[in-house]
Scaffold this active site. Structure first.
Site, mmCIF file in Angstrom:
data_model
loop_
_atom_site.group_PDB
_atom_site.id
_atom_site.type_symbol
_atom_site.label_atom_id
_atom_site.label_comp_id
_atom_site.label_asym_id
_atom_site.label_seq_id
_atom_site.Cartn_x
_atom_site.Cartn_y
_atom_site.Cartn_z
ATOM 1 N N TRP A 13 1.276 0.986 3.706
ATOM 2 C CA TRP A 13 1.448 -0.594 4.229
ATOM 3 C C TRP A 13 1.616 -1.484 3.171
ATOM 4 O O TRP A 13 2.110 -2.413 3.356
ATOM 5 C CB TRP A 13 0.016 -0.555 5.126
ATOM 6 C CG TRP A 13 -0.196 -1.655 5.794
ATOM 7 C CD1 TRP A 13 -1.200 -2.570 5.519
ATOM 8 C CD2 TRP A 13 0.752 -2.239 6.979
ATOM 9 N NE1 TRP A 13 -0.773 -3.714 6.484
ATOM 10 C CE2 TRP A 13 0.104 -3.508 7.339
ATOM 11 C CE3 TRP A 13 1.794 -1.593 7.606
ATOM 12 C CZ2 TRP A 13 0.503 -4.177 8.402
ATOM 13 C CZ3 TRP A 13 2.180 -2.652 8.949
ATOM 14 C CH2 TRP A 13 1.574 -3.897 8.906
ATOM 15 N N SER A 45 -6.889 -5.853 -2.159
ATOM 16 C CA SER A 45 -6.331 -6.154 -0.887
ATOM 17 C C SER A 45 -5.999 -7.643 -0.459
ATOM 18 O O SER A 45 -5.539 -8.452 -1.480
ATOM 19 C CB SER A 45 -7.216 -5.264 0.289
ATOM 20 O OG SER A 45 -6.203 -5.199 1.474
ATOM 21 N N LYS A 58 -4.553 -10.397 -3.258
ATOM 22 C CA LYS A 58 -3.786 -11.565 -3.346
ATOM 23 C C LYS A 58 -4.150 -12.897 -3.813
ATOM 24 O O LYS A 58 -3.638 -13.364 -4.640
ATOM 25 C CB LYS A 58 -3.063 -11.839 -1.901
ATOM 26 C CG LYS A 58 -2.635 -10.510 -1.120
ATOM 27 C CD LYS A 58 -2.378 -10.972 0.408
ATOM 28 C CE LYS A 58 -2.607 -9.842 1.344
ATOM 29 N NZ LYS A 58 -1.920 -8.604 1.538
ATOM 30 N N HIS A 82 -6.092 3.399 0.765
ATOM 31 C CA HIS A 82 -6.395 1.945 0.544
ATOM 32 C C HIS A 82 -7.790 1.799 0.217
ATOM 33 O O HIS A 82 -8.701 1.855 1.349
ATOM 34 C CB HIS A 82 -5.969 1.218 1.832
ATOM 35 C CG HIS A 82 -5.901 -0.406 1.374
ATOM 36 N ND1 HIS A 82 -5.053 -1.065 0.393
ATOM 37 C CD2 HIS A 82 -6.436 -1.221 2.194
ATOM 38 C CE1 HIS A 82 -5.385 -2.401 0.916
ATOM 39 N NE2 HIS A 82 -6.292 -2.474 1.616
HETATM 40 C C1 GTR Z 1 -4.539 -5.563 6.076
HETATM 41 C C2 GTR Z 1 -3.288 -6.661 5.724
HETATM 42 C C3 GTR Z 1 -3.140 -6.531 4.424
HETATM 43 C C4 GTR Z 1 -4.329 -6.236 3.387
HETATM 44 C C5 GTR Z 1 -5.571 -5.529 4.127
HETATM 45 C C6 GTR Z 1 -6.870 -5.796 3.568
HETATM 46 O O1 GTR Z 1 -4.776 -5.474 7.469
HETATM 47 O O2 GTR Z 1 -2.454 -6.167 6.751
HETATM 48 O O3 GTR Z 1 -2.325 -7.488 4.037
HETATM 49 O O4 GTR Z 1 -4.598 -7.505 2.965
HETATM 50 O O5 GTR Z 1 -5.716 -5.935 5.229
HETATM 51 O O6 GTR Z 1 -7.241 -7.117 3.164
HETATM 52 O O7 GTR Z 1 -7.656 -5.033 3.493
#
Ligand code: GTR
Length: 421
Positions: free
Chosen positions: A352, A261, A265, A402
């Site tokens: 998402w 997540s 990045k 996720h």
């Molecule tokens: C979310 C965000 C994503 C992702 C995620 C995470 O809220 O919108 O870009 O990075 O968090 O890190 O779990």
């Protein structure tokens, strides 16, 4: 006052949830866009071989991502001291060596330290290693009672016993499912983890974390082209790499950087900026990670820059609701890792993060890998769920949400055993 804050938190939560609902999840509403060609320079010159890629195109892309997205690290900061806080030859039921190593940094009268928790399989040989950040402290990745609980600021999460922004014993082992330490050790790899909040707390505040150590004079926050939190976290991974180079038990030529997540990045940026990383695994990194920005599917640049204004450098806001003006896209971030192995992964229900955009990121990075005679993603259609494609560029989409699962780690271990030699 308390009521007011609760109310604010409630509305922030609603905003968050509604943002996820009114985002575009309809393929027919993805705007038409033209992706920049990774093998054509900004002034239109065609790149035909790896030499030209390295001398012309790679530097200009790296420079663009640095100045306009993640931000420059404004100076150098070396490890001031390495403190071995704890060490055992008898960890994980005697299967592993454990070390907790603290790296200390000093500058401008300020000090910052962060602790790397390392598990290594017991062997006389130097071992390859995965390194990555965790969200809630090193003690969350394992039930191991010897793992030290960080005192750094943490995002509240009452279900993990995290209130008043402090990590507690209650969260020991709550993220074991995301790390599969035993499997990693059995496969002959080591694992090193760091709590990301020790390098830079994940909040829109530049008075804490690593940033102030590199401010000039009375600077209060990074300049528009200077590092946001993701660049700070990725800086921390490079310092961990500096340490691995000194540790005789670790094979520093086989260190794979892993992240999920926002930390996925971070893993991509660490791999792009530091060629010592032998491979990169970016799990469900989504917007600002592996997913193409110009698709505007799920999370968009405007949403991410608003909700997390501290992640990227300020210059990146120029592209909020203005993706068409971007002269790059995320396939080119992935291409910066070439020819080193890279694994991009998605989850079916994680819309998402835009699974298709993540797949296309990997697909369109492929021509750069081909300059080196490496195999990237050859099929233009997304594979079915749970059908990994494993080449130097690898991709899978698994069923589920996720998260990082055992399934993900099984694929990563198989792939890393073959491609990170
Ligand atoms: C979310 C965000 C994503 C992702 C995620 C995470 O809220 O919108 O870009 O990075 O968090 O890190 O779990």
């Amino acid at each position: 006052m308390k009521k007011f804050i609760l109310c604010l938190l409630f509305f922030a939560f609603l905003f968050n949830v509604s943002a996820q609902f009114d985002a575009n999840y309809d393929e027919s509403k993805v705007p038409e866009f033209k992706l920049p060609d990774p093998l054509k320079t900004f002034n239109g010159q065609k790149i035909r071989n790896s030499k030209k890629w390295e001398s012309k195109r790679r530097p200009e892309l790296l420079n663009f991502f640095t100045e306009n997205m993640f931000g420059e690290v404004p100076g150098e900061l070396e490890i001031a001291s390495v403190d071995i806080l704890e060490e055992s030859n008898n960890a994980l039921n005697g299967k592993a060596v454990r070390k907790q190593v603290d790296l200390v940094f000093k500058n401008r009268g300020k000090t910052l330290d962060f602790t790397i928790l390392i598990y290594l399989p017991k062997t006389e040989e130097r071992v390859p290693l995965f390194v990555g950040y965790n969200f809630y402290g090193n003690h969350t990745i394992t039930e191991d009672v010897e793992v030290i609980i960080s005192e750094a600021w943490a995002n509240n999460n009452p279900s993990f016993g995290i209130i008043n922004n402090q990590l507690t014993e209650q969260s020991r082992g709550v993220r074991t499912n995301r790390w599969c330490v035993d499997k990693i050790i059995e496969a002959g790899f080591g694992l090193a983890v760091i709590y990301y909040g020790e390098v830079d707390p994940d909040k829109d505040d530049f008075s804490d974390g690593i940033h102030p150590l590199l401010y000039i004079d009375d600077q209060q926050q990074p300049a528009a082209n200077e590092w946001g939190a993701i660049a700070a976290w990725s800086w921390g991974l490079s310092r961990a790499m500096d340490y691995f180079e000194q540790d005789e038990a670790i094979d520093e030529s086989r260190v794979v950087v892993f992240g999920h997540s926002r930390l996925g990045k971070t893993a991509l940026w660490a791999g792009a900026t530091d060629e010592r990383f032998a491979g990169v695994i970016s799990n469900e990194s989504g917007c600002g990670g592996a997913a193409l920005s110009k698709r505007r599917f799920g999370e968009t640049l405007w949403r991410i820059n608003n909700r997390f204004p501290h992640w990227f450098c300020k210059n990146f806001r120029n592209y909020s609701k203005n993706e068409e003006a971007l002269p790059v896209d995320q396939h080119e971030l992935i291409a910066l890792i070439a020819p080193r192995p890279v694994y991009i992964a998605s989850a079916e229900e994680d819309r998402w993060s835009d699974p298709k955009g993540e797949f296309l990121g990997a697909l369109y990075a492929t021509p750069v890998y081909e300059l080196y005679g490496k195999k990237g993603i050859e099929q233009t259609e997304m594979p079915a769920v749970n059908q990994p494609i494993q080449n130097t560029v690898a991709y899978h989409i698994r069923t589920g949400e996720h998260d990082v699962t055992e399934y993900d780690w099984e694929q990563y271990l198989k792939w890393a055993s073959e491609f990170v030699k």
